[in-house]
Design an enzyme around this catalytic site. Structure first.
Site, PDB file in Angstrom:
ATOM      1  N   TYR A   1       4.307 -11.176   1.046  1.00  0.00           N
ATOM      2  CA  TYR A   1       5.099  -9.848   0.721  1.00  0.00           C
ATOM      3  C   TYR A   1       5.033  -8.915   1.602  1.00  0.00           C
ATOM      4  O   TYR A   1       5.796  -8.570   2.768  1.00  0.00           O
ATOM      5  CB  TYR A   1       4.632  -9.444  -0.730  1.00  0.00           C
ATOM      6  CG  TYR A   1       5.465  -8.201  -1.056  1.00  0.00           C
ATOM      7  CD1 TYR A   1       6.761  -7.729  -0.910  1.00  0.00           C
ATOM      8  CD2 TYR A   1       4.557  -7.116  -1.907  1.00  0.00           C
ATOM      9  CE1 TYR A   1       7.302  -6.570  -1.359  1.00  0.00           C
ATOM     10  CE2 TYR A   1       4.877  -6.012  -2.145  1.00  0.00           C
ATOM     11  CZ  TYR A   1       6.396  -5.782  -2.051  1.00  0.00           C
ATOM     12  OH  TYR A   1       7.028  -4.450  -2.476  1.00  0.00           O
ATOM     13  N   ALA A   2       3.690  -8.218   1.947  1.00  0.00           N
ATOM     14  CA  ALA A   2       3.547  -7.402   2.936  1.00  0.00           C
ATOM     15  C   ALA A   2       3.788  -7.802   4.328  1.00  0.00           C
ATOM     16  O   ALA A   2       4.179  -7.188   5.190  1.00  0.00           O
ATOM     17  CB  ALA A   2       1.978  -6.903   2.849  1.00  0.00           C
ATOM     18  N   TYR A   3       3.372  -9.117   4.605  1.00  0.00           N
ATOM     19  CA  TYR A   3       3.804  -9.743   6.183  1.00  0.00           C
ATOM     20  C   TYR A   3       5.209  -9.674   6.279  1.00  0.00           C
ATOM     21  O   TYR A   3       5.827  -9.391   7.471  1.00  0.00           O
ATOM     22  CB  TYR A   3       3.079 -11.001   6.232  1.00  0.00           C
ATOM     23  CG  TYR A   3       3.528 -11.828   7.379  1.00  0.00           C
ATOM     24  CD1 TYR A   3       2.847 -11.635   8.556  1.00  0.00           C
ATOM     25  CD2 TYR A   3       4.502 -12.721   7.493  1.00  0.00           C
ATOM     26  CE1 TYR A   3       2.889 -12.463   9.779  1.00  0.00           C
ATOM     27  CE2 TYR A   3       4.809 -13.369   8.757  1.00  0.00           C
ATOM     28  CZ  TYR A   3       3.931 -13.008   9.683  1.00  0.00           C
ATOM     29  OH  TYR A   3       4.080 -13.685  11.092  1.00  0.00           O
ATOM     30  N   THR A   4       6.083  -9.955   5.415  1.00  0.00           N
ATOM     31  CA  THR A   4       7.535 -10.401   5.474  1.00  0.00           C
ATOM     32  C   THR A   4       8.243  -8.897   5.567  1.00  0.00           C
ATOM     33  O   THR A   4       8.857  -8.694   6.698  1.00  0.00           O
ATOM     34  CB  THR A   4       8.182 -10.974   4.219  1.00  0.00           C
ATOM     35  OG1 THR A   4       7.735 -12.212   4.206  1.00  0.00           O
ATOM     36  CG2 THR A   4       9.751 -11.084   4.250  1.00  0.00           C
TER      37      THR A   4
ATOM     38  N   LYS B   1       7.340  -7.641   9.209  1.00  0.00           N
ATOM     39  CA  LYS B   1       7.886  -8.296  10.324  1.00  0.00           C
ATOM     40  C   LYS B   1       9.323  -7.966  10.334  1.00  0.00           C
ATOM     41  O   LYS B   1       9.807  -7.775  11.499  1.00  0.00           O
ATOM     42  CB  LYS B   1       7.630  -9.719  10.274  1.00  0.00           C
ATOM     43  CG  LYS B   1       6.283 -10.395  10.639  1.00  0.00           C
ATOM     44  CD  LYS B   1       6.256  -9.887  11.990  1.00  0.00           C
ATOM     45  CE  LYS B   1       4.834 -10.738  12.506  1.00  0.00           C
ATOM     46  NZ  LYS B   1       4.441 -10.419  13.980  1.00  0.00           N
TER      47      LYS B   1
END
Length: 282
Positions: A153-156, A159
């Site tokens: 979640y946080a990574y997507t 980015k």
């Protein structure tokens, strides 16, 4: 015949392993002087010794502004300026789901992805203005292009923000002849994948990933190689792309065209888990 980057000075973050390492080696081969900025000091110093006078290592935590200042100062002092900022370093960060993620986990992940990209742009601008222009290359991820549940979640989200940051900066910095573009990698056998199973960079370097599962998710059913990314980074840093700015360039075998359902995401992460378990059992 001169190399494609002859006479240029570059900073490459995350340059001691994975995509960054391949890019740094190719940049040197193509004639660039390179500052590799990374937190892995032992590997960085060994790399500096191996590549000789064409490369310097700067210990850099990409979340910390003072480290960015020091890396840029090294490029200017050692090589005379800065022409290319290739910000490649990142980590998965907090990979807990939407209903469990903490504020601290969210903020730490965005610092690694969004704040770091902001700092890369900010500190590249002054020396590039002095050179009369330059190329800033950011790194996003296919996980934010075709949502199939495969990215944390946080990574997507982080980015995804990087793509918009690059486009905004390209619009603002065009008058200075500073180009800003974003590379969107797909699935490559790099150390970042260990973050999906709670591992670190050392685990990632040692993991033997079977990318056949990843390749089946792509339009081109061939596993990716870090050389694909390095070639894109050379193009975007070179004069061959002098009229290219504000572009988000997928280098992913077509992974971002369509991502096969959440079941395929589970299969993708299963490949990472299998490799990590095999490593732990050795």
């Amino acid at each position: 015949m001169a190399g494609r980057l002859e006479g240029k000075v570059a900073i490459i973050t995350g340059g001691v392993s994975g995509m960054g390492l391949t890019a740094a080696e190719l940049y040197v081969k193509e004639g660039a002087k390179v500052v590799v900025a990374d937190i892995q000091v032992e590997k960085g110093l060994a790399m500096e010794k191996r590549l000789g006078g064409a490369m310097r290592f700067a210990r850099c935590d990409i979340r910390e502004e003072e480290d960015w200042k020091a890396a840029v100062a090294m490029a200017v002092d050692a090589f005379g300026g800065l022409d290319i900022m290739y910000h490649n370093a990142a980590a998965v960060g907090d990979n807990t789901p939407l209903d469990e993620i903490s504020v601290t986990g969210w903020d730490d992940t965005q610092a690694m992805l969004v704040r770091a990209s902001m700092l890369a742009i900010k500190h590249a601008i002054p020396p590039m203005r002095k050179r009369g222009g330059g190329s800033i290359i950011l790194t996003s991820s296919a996980s934010c292009m075709a949502l199939g549940g495969s990215g944390p979640y946080a990574y997507t989200i982080g980015k995804g923000a990087v793509i918009h940051m690059g486009r905004y900066a390209a619009l603002q910095l065009g008058k200075d002849l500073i180009r800003v573009n974003v590379i969107i990698p797909g699935a490559y056998p790099t150390s970042i994948w260990s973050g999906h199973v709670g591992g670190d960079a050392n685990m990632g370097d040692a993991m033997d990933l079977d990318l056949s599962r990843f390749a089946r998710m792509q339009a081109l059913p061939v596993a990716g190689d870090t050389k694909n990314i390095a070639e894109a980074a050379v193009y975007l840093g070179s004069d061959a792309s002098a009229w290219v700015t504000g572009v988000a360039l997928p280098v992913d075998g077509g992974l971002s065209l369509f991502r096969n359902s959440y079941a395929s995401a589970e299969g993708q992460l299963g490949a990472v888990a299998d490799a990590a378990n095999a490593l732990k059992n050795d």
